[in-house]
Scaffold this active site. Structure first.
Site, PDB file in Angstrom:
ATOM      1  N   HIS A 127       0.863  -1.185   0.000  1.00  0.00           N
ATOM      2  CA  HIS A 127       0.000   0.000   0.000  1.00  0.00           C
ATOM      3  C   HIS A 127       0.901   1.237   0.000  1.00  0.00           C
ATOM      4  CE1 HIS A 127      -2.780   3.113   1.323  1.00  0.00           C
ATOM      5  NE2 HIS A 127      -3.756   2.326   0.908  1.00  0.00           N
ATOM      6  N   GLU A 129       0.712   4.111   1.318  1.00  0.00           N
ATOM      7  CA  GLU A 129       0.954   4.763   2.612  1.00  0.00           C
ATOM      8  C   GLU A 129       2.037   4.011   3.396  1.00  0.00           C
ATOM      9  OE1 GLU A 129      -2.426   5.421   5.285  1.00  0.00           O
ATOM     10  OE2 GLU A 129      -0.985   5.465   6.939  1.00  0.00           O
TER      11      GLU A 129
END
Ligand code: SF4
Length: 322
Positions: A127, A129
Protein backbone atom coordinates in the site's frame (compact mmCIF):
# COMPACT_ATOMS: atom_id res chain seq x y z
CA UNK A 1 -36.97 -6.30 -3.06
CA UNK A 2 -40.44 -4.99 -2.36
CA UNK A 3 -40.85 -1.65 -0.56
CA UNK A 4 -37.38 -1.78 1.02
CA UNK A 5 -35.96 0.93 3.20
CA UNK A 6 -32.43 2.36 2.72
CA UNK A 7 -30.49 3.18 5.90
CA UNK A 8 -27.53 5.51 5.41
CA UNK A 9 -24.54 5.22 7.76
CA UNK A 10 -23.22 8.42 9.30
CA UNK A 11 -20.57 9.55 8.87
CA UNK A 12 -19.67 8.16 5.45
CA UNK A 13 -17.74 9.33 2.39
CA UNK A 14 -15.11 12.06 2.11
CA UNK A 15 -12.79 12.80 5.03
CA UNK A 16 -10.84 16.01 5.57
CA UNK A 17 -7.63 14.55 4.09
CA UNK A 18 -9.36 13.54 0.85
CA UNK A 19 -11.16 16.87 0.55
CA UNK A 20 -7.86 18.68 0.94
CA UNK A 21 -5.96 16.45 -1.52
CA UNK A 22 -8.54 16.94 -4.28
CA UNK A 23 -8.64 20.67 -3.64
CA UNK A 24 -4.84 20.86 -3.93
CA UNK A 25 -4.97 19.31 -7.42
CA UNK A 26 -7.85 21.54 -8.53
CA UNK A 27 -6.16 24.68 -7.23
CA UNK A 28 -2.83 23.72 -8.79
CA UNK A 29 -4.55 23.30 -12.17
CA UNK A 30 -6.33 26.65 -11.75
CA UNK A 31 -3.15 28.45 -10.76
CA UNK A 32 -0.51 26.88 -13.01
CA UNK A 33 -2.64 25.62 -15.90
CA UNK A 34 -2.95 22.11 -17.25
CA UNK A 35 -1.38 19.66 -17.11
CA UNK A 36 -0.53 19.08 -13.47
CA UNK A 37 1.25 15.82 -12.68
CA UNK A 38 0.12 13.72 -9.73
CA UNK A 39 2.24 10.91 -8.32
CA UNK A 40 -0.08 7.93 -7.83
CA UNK A 41 -3.87 8.20 -7.66
CA UNK A 42 -4.48 11.30 -5.56
CA UNK A 43 -6.96 9.21 -3.54
CA UNK A 44 -8.04 5.65 -4.30
CA UNK A 45 -11.25 6.35 -6.17
CA UNK A 46 -11.89 5.76 -9.87
CA UNK A 47 -14.50 8.52 -10.24
CA UNK A 48 -12.29 11.14 -8.55
CA UNK A 49 -9.25 10.21 -10.63
CA UNK A 50 -11.20 10.28 -13.93
CA UNK A 51 -12.78 13.61 -13.02
CA UNK A 52 -9.37 15.16 -12.30
CA UNK A 53 -7.96 13.71 -15.53
CA UNK A 54 -10.68 15.57 -17.42
CA UNK A 55 -9.80 18.76 -15.56
CA UNK A 56 -6.12 18.48 -16.51
CA UNK A 57 -4.30 16.13 -14.14
CA UNK A 58 -1.91 13.45 -15.40
CA UNK A 59 -1.34 10.55 -13.01
CA UNK A 60 2.10 8.94 -13.02
CA UNK A 61 3.98 6.44 -10.83
CA UNK A 62 7.52 7.20 -11.98
CA UNK A 63 8.95 10.73 -11.71
CA UNK A 64 10.92 10.08 -14.91
CA UNK A 65 7.57 10.55 -16.70
CA UNK A 66 7.28 14.16 -15.49
CA UNK A 67 8.80 16.81 -17.77
CA UNK A 68 11.35 19.29 -16.35
CA UNK A 69 9.84 22.34 -14.66
CA UNK A 70 6.39 20.74 -14.28
CA UNK A 71 4.13 21.06 -11.26
CA UNK A 72 3.86 17.80 -9.32
CA UNK A 73 1.46 16.81 -6.53
CA UNK A 74 2.17 13.96 -4.09
CA UNK A 75 -0.92 11.87 -3.32
CA UNK A 76 -2.76 11.81 0.02
CA UNK A 77 -0.98 8.56 0.96
CA UNK A 78 2.44 10.20 1.30
CA UNK A 79 5.77 9.38 -0.33
CA UNK A 80 9.10 7.88 0.76
CA UNK A 81 11.98 10.30 1.37
CA UNK A 82 13.65 8.99 -1.80
CA UNK A 83 10.76 10.33 -3.90
CA UNK A 84 10.93 13.71 -2.17
CA UNK A 85 14.65 13.86 -2.88
CA UNK A 86 14.21 12.85 -6.52
CA UNK A 87 11.48 15.47 -7.07
CA UNK A 88 13.74 18.12 -5.60
CA UNK A 89 16.71 17.02 -7.69
CA UNK A 90 14.59 17.18 -10.84
CA UNK A 91 13.47 20.70 -9.92
CA UNK A 92 9.69 20.18 -9.97
CA UNK A 93 7.26 22.66 -8.47
CA UNK A 94 5.97 20.31 -5.75
CA UNK A 95 2.77 20.45 -3.72
CA UNK A 96 2.39 17.81 -1.04
CA UNK A 97 -1.17 16.48 -0.64
CA UNK A 98 -0.09 13.91 1.96
CA UNK A 99 -2.84 13.81 4.58
CA UNK A 100 -1.62 15.70 7.66
CA UNK A 101 -2.50 12.65 9.75
CA UNK A 102 -0.08 10.56 7.66
CA UNK A 103 2.57 13.32 7.87
CA UNK A 104 2.17 13.23 11.65
CA UNK A 105 3.19 9.55 11.60
CA UNK A 106 6.19 10.41 9.37
CA UNK A 107 7.34 13.09 11.82
CA UNK A 108 6.98 10.74 14.80
CA UNK A 109 8.95 7.99 13.05
CA UNK A 110 11.79 10.37 12.17
CA UNK A 111 11.89 11.80 15.70
CA UNK A 112 12.02 8.42 17.43
CA UNK A 113 14.58 7.08 14.97
CA UNK A 114 16.92 9.88 16.05
CA UNK A 115 16.43 8.62 19.62
CA UNK A 116 17.56 5.15 18.49
CA UNK A 117 14.20 3.42 18.00
CA UNK A 118 13.42 0.59 15.62
CA UNK A 119 9.81 0.21 14.43
CA UNK A 120 7.16 -2.40 13.92
CA UNK A 121 4.72 -1.12 11.31
CA UNK A 122 1.25 -2.69 11.21
CA UNK A 123 -0.08 -2.30 7.68
CA UNK A 124 -0.72 -3.81 4.25
CA UNK A 125 2.34 -4.65 2.14
CA UNK A 126 2.49 -2.68 -1.09
CA UNK A 127 0.00 0.00 0.00
CA UNK A 128 1.46 3.41 -0.90
CA UNK A 129 0.95 4.76 2.61
CA UNK A 130 3.00 1.89 4.04
CA UNK A 131 5.71 2.42 1.42
CA UNK A 132 5.72 6.14 2.26
CA UNK A 133 5.98 5.62 6.01
CA UNK A 134 8.59 2.84 5.78
CA UNK A 135 10.47 4.98 3.27
CA UNK A 136 10.94 7.76 5.85
CA UNK A 137 13.87 5.68 7.13
CA UNK A 138 16.75 3.82 5.54
CA UNK A 139 15.97 0.71 7.59
CA UNK A 140 14.98 -0.41 11.06
CA UNK A 141 11.26 -0.67 10.30
CA UNK A 142 9.62 -4.10 10.18
CA UNK A 143 6.23 -4.69 8.57
CA UNK A 144 3.63 -6.97 10.10
CA UNK A 145 0.36 -7.60 8.28
CA UNK A 146 -1.16 -10.20 10.59
CA UNK A 147 -0.66 -11.75 14.02
CA UNK A 148 1.48 -14.61 12.63
CA UNK A 149 4.00 -12.09 11.23
CA UNK A 150 4.87 -10.88 14.73
CA UNK A 151 6.93 -14.04 15.36
CA UNK A 152 8.76 -13.69 12.03
CA UNK A 153 10.44 -10.31 12.53
CA UNK A 154 13.96 -9.92 13.88
CA UNK A 155 14.69 -6.45 15.27
CA UNK A 156 18.36 -5.77 16.04
CA UNK A 157 17.46 -4.86 19.62
CA UNK A 158 14.34 -4.87 21.78
CA UNK A 159 15.09 -2.01 24.21
CA UNK A 160 13.87 0.72 21.90
CA UNK A 161 11.04 -0.59 19.76
CA UNK A 162 7.96 1.40 18.75
CA UNK A 163 4.73 0.51 16.95
CA UNK A 164 3.28 2.56 14.10
CA UNK A 165 0.21 1.71 12.06
CA UNK A 166 -1.28 2.51 8.69
CA UNK A 167 -4.09 5.05 9.21
CA UNK A 168 -6.80 3.05 7.45
CA UNK A 169 -6.65 -0.35 9.16
CA UNK A 170 -9.45 -2.27 10.80
CA UNK A 171 -9.48 -0.92 14.35
CA UNK A 172 -10.19 -4.41 15.74
CA UNK A 173 -7.54 -6.21 13.66
CA UNK A 174 -4.92 -3.58 14.56
CA UNK A 175 -5.73 -4.00 18.26
CA UNK A 176 -5.30 -7.77 17.95
CA UNK A 177 -1.94 -7.43 16.18
CA UNK A 178 -0.79 -4.77 18.68
CA UNK A 179 -1.60 -7.16 21.52
CA UNK A 180 0.53 -9.87 19.86
CA UNK A 181 3.40 -7.37 19.47
CA UNK A 182 3.11 -6.40 23.12
CA UNK A 183 3.11 -10.06 24.15
CA UNK A 184 6.38 -10.70 22.30
CA UNK A 185 8.00 -7.34 23.08
CA UNK A 186 6.63 -6.16 26.46
CA UNK A 187 8.70 -2.93 26.40
CA UNK A 188 7.39 -1.82 23.03
CA UNK A 189 6.34 1.81 22.81
CA UNK A 190 2.82 2.25 21.47
CA UNK A 191 1.45 5.46 19.95
CA UNK A 192 -0.24 7.74 22.52
CA UNK A 193 -3.28 7.59 20.31
CA UNK A 194 -3.75 4.92 17.64
CA UNK A 195 -2.36 6.08 14.30
CA UNK A 196 -5.66 4.89 12.80
CA UNK A 197 -7.32 8.14 11.82
CA UNK A 198 -10.57 9.63 13.07
CA UNK A 199 -12.29 9.09 9.69
CA UNK A 200 -11.45 5.38 9.56
CA UNK A 201 -12.55 4.92 13.17
CA UNK A 202 -15.81 6.85 12.71
CA UNK A 203 -16.79 5.05 9.47
CA UNK A 204 -16.13 1.64 11.03
CA UNK A 205 -18.14 2.59 14.14
CA UNK A 206 -20.99 3.75 11.89
CA UNK A 207 -21.00 0.37 10.08
CA UNK A 208 -21.01 -1.44 13.42
CA UNK A 209 -24.13 0.55 14.36
CA UNK A 210 -25.73 0.04 10.94
CA UNK A 211 -25.05 -3.67 10.31
CA UNK A 212 -27.35 -5.23 12.94
CA UNK A 213 -30.23 -3.08 11.67
CA UNK A 214 -30.12 -4.17 8.03
CA UNK A 215 -30.19 -7.28 5.80
CA UNK A 216 -27.40 -6.11 3.51
CA UNK A 217 -24.63 -3.48 3.60
CA UNK A 218 -23.49 -1.84 0.37
CA UNK A 219 -20.15 -0.01 0.59
CA UNK A 220 -19.34 2.52 -2.13
CA UNK A 221 -15.60 2.49 -2.75
CA UNK A 222 -12.91 1.46 -5.24
CA UNK A 223 -11.15 -1.92 -4.92
CA UNK A 224 -7.83 -0.18 -4.15
CA UNK A 225 -9.31 1.78 -1.23
CA UNK A 226 -8.06 0.29 2.03
CA UNK A 227 -10.58 1.95 4.32
CA UNK A 228 -13.52 0.98 2.03
CA UNK A 229 -12.45 -2.68 2.04
CA UNK A 230 -12.31 -2.57 5.82
CA UNK A 231 -15.92 -1.31 5.98
CA UNK A 232 -17.14 -4.31 4.01
CA UNK A 233 -15.13 -6.62 6.30
CA UNK A 234 -16.56 -4.99 9.43
CA UNK A 235 -20.13 -5.63 8.21
CA UNK A 236 -19.32 -9.25 7.25
CA UNK A 237 -17.64 -9.93 10.60
CA UNK A 238 -20.90 -8.88 12.24
CA UNK A 239 -22.69 -11.47 10.09
CA UNK A 240 -24.30 -9.07 7.64
CA UNK A 241 -24.07 -9.76 3.91
CA UNK A 242 -21.97 -6.99 2.37
CA UNK A 243 -20.63 -5.92 -1.01
CA UNK A 244 -18.36 -3.12 -2.16
CA UNK A 245 -19.14 -1.36 -5.44
CA UNK A 246 -17.26 1.30 -7.38
CA UNK A 247 -20.44 2.71 -8.94
CA UNK A 248 -24.21 2.14 -9.15
CA UNK A 249 -23.71 0.03 -12.32
CA UNK A 250 -22.07 -2.70 -10.23
CA UNK A 251 -25.14 -3.16 -8.03
CA UNK A 252 -26.58 -6.63 -8.67
CA UNK A 253 -30.39 -6.90 -8.37
CA UNK A 254 -30.09 -10.47 -7.02
CA UNK A 255 -28.29 -9.13 -3.89
CA UNK A 256 -31.49 -7.33 -3.02
CA UNK A 257 -33.89 -10.25 -3.31
CA UNK A 258 -35.89 -10.71 -0.11
CA UNK A 259 -34.13 -7.78 1.61
CA UNK A 260 -36.31 -5.31 3.52
CA UNK A 261 -33.57 -3.01 4.82
CA UNK A 262 -30.52 -2.03 2.82
CA UNK A 263 -27.59 -0.34 4.59
CA UNK A 264 -25.46 2.05 2.57
CA UNK A 265 -22.12 3.65 3.35
CA UNK A 266 -19.07 4.97 1.50
CA UNK A 267 -15.31 4.90 2.07
CA UNK A 268 -13.38 8.07 2.85
CA UNK A 269 -12.35 8.51 -0.80
CA UNK A 270 -15.82 7.97 -2.35
CA UNK A 271 -17.69 11.13 -3.37
CA UNK A 272 -21.29 11.77 -2.40
CA UNK A 273 -22.46 11.81 -6.02
CA UNK A 274 -21.76 8.04 -6.19
CA UNK A 275 -23.88 7.44 -3.08
CA UNK A 276 -26.72 9.50 -4.60
CA UNK A 277 -26.53 7.42 -7.78
CA UNK A 278 -26.69 4.18 -5.79
CA UNK A 279 -29.77 5.51 -3.97
CA UNK A 280 -31.39 6.31 -7.35
CA UNK A 281 -30.62 2.80 -8.59
CA UNK A 282 -31.99 1.24 -5.39
CA UNK A 283 -35.17 3.28 -5.85
CA UNK A 284 -35.50 1.98 -9.43
CA UNK A 285 -35.20 -1.52 -8.00
CA UNK A 286 -37.95 -0.96 -5.44
CA UNK A 287 -36.60 0.94 -2.41
CA UNK A 288 -39.24 3.35 -1.17
CA UNK A 289 -37.57 5.36 1.59
CA UNK A 290 -34.19 6.64 2.79
CA UNK A 291 -33.25 7.31 6.39
CA UNK A 292 -29.90 8.58 7.75
CA UNK A 293 -28.82 7.03 11.04
CA UNK A 294 -27.47 9.11 13.89
CA UNK A 295 -23.70 9.40 14.02
CA UNK A 296 -20.78 11.60 14.95
CA UNK A 297 -20.64 14.93 13.17
CA UNK A 298 -17.16 15.53 11.76
CA UNK A 299 -15.77 19.05 11.78
CA UNK A 300 -12.10 18.32 10.98
CA UNK A 301 -10.62 20.54 8.28
CA UNK A 302 -6.99 20.74 7.21
CA UNK A 303 -5.29 23.88 5.85
CA UNK A 304 -4.03 23.98 2.28
CA UNK A 305 -0.29 24.21 1.57
CA UNK A 306 1.33 27.60 1.17
CA UNK A 307 0.99 28.92 -2.35
CA UNK A 308 -2.49 27.46 -2.89
CA UNK A 309 -4.45 29.12 -0.11
CA UNK A 310 -7.07 31.74 -0.86
CA UNK A 311 -5.46 35.11 -0.43
CA UNK A 312 -2.03 33.90 -1.61
CA UNK A 313 -0.54 36.01 -4.37
CA UNK A 314 -2.38 35.13 -7.59
CA UNK A 315 -5.53 34.01 -5.80
CA UNK A 316 -6.84 30.77 -7.19
CA UNK A 317 -10.21 30.83 -8.95
CA UNK A 318 -11.79 27.39 -9.23
CA UNK A 319 -15.15 28.43 -10.68
CA UNK A 320 -14.35 27.21 -14.21
CA UNK A 321 -13.34 23.78 -12.91
CA UNK A 322 -16.52 22.97 -11.01
S1 SF4 B 1 -8.66 8.33 5.62
FE1 SF4 B 1 -7.70 9.33 7.39
S2 SF4 B 1 -5.51 9.37 6.97
FE2 SF4 B 1 -6.57 8.90 5.02
S3 SF4 B 1 -6.84 10.91 4.06
FE3 SF4 B 1 -8.68 10.54 5.27
S4 SF4 B 1 -8.28 11.52 7.26
FE4 SF4 B 1 -6.32 11.29 6.22
Amino acid sequence: MAEAEILLAAPRGFCAGVDRAIEIVERAIAKFGRPIYVRHEIVHNTYVVNDLKEKGAIFIEDLADVPPGATLVFSAHGVPKSVEREAEARGFNVFDATCPLVSKVHVEVAKLRKEGYEFIMIGHKGHPEVEGTMGQLDGGIHLVEEVADVQRIHPEQTEKLAVVTQTTLSVDDAAEISAAVKARFPNVREPKQQDICYATQNRQDAVKFLSPQVDLVIVVGSPTSSNSNRLREVARKLGTESYMIDSADELKPEWLEGKARIGLTAGASAPDILVRRVIERLRELGAVSVRTLDGIEETVKFPLPKGLKLGDAGEVNLSHLR
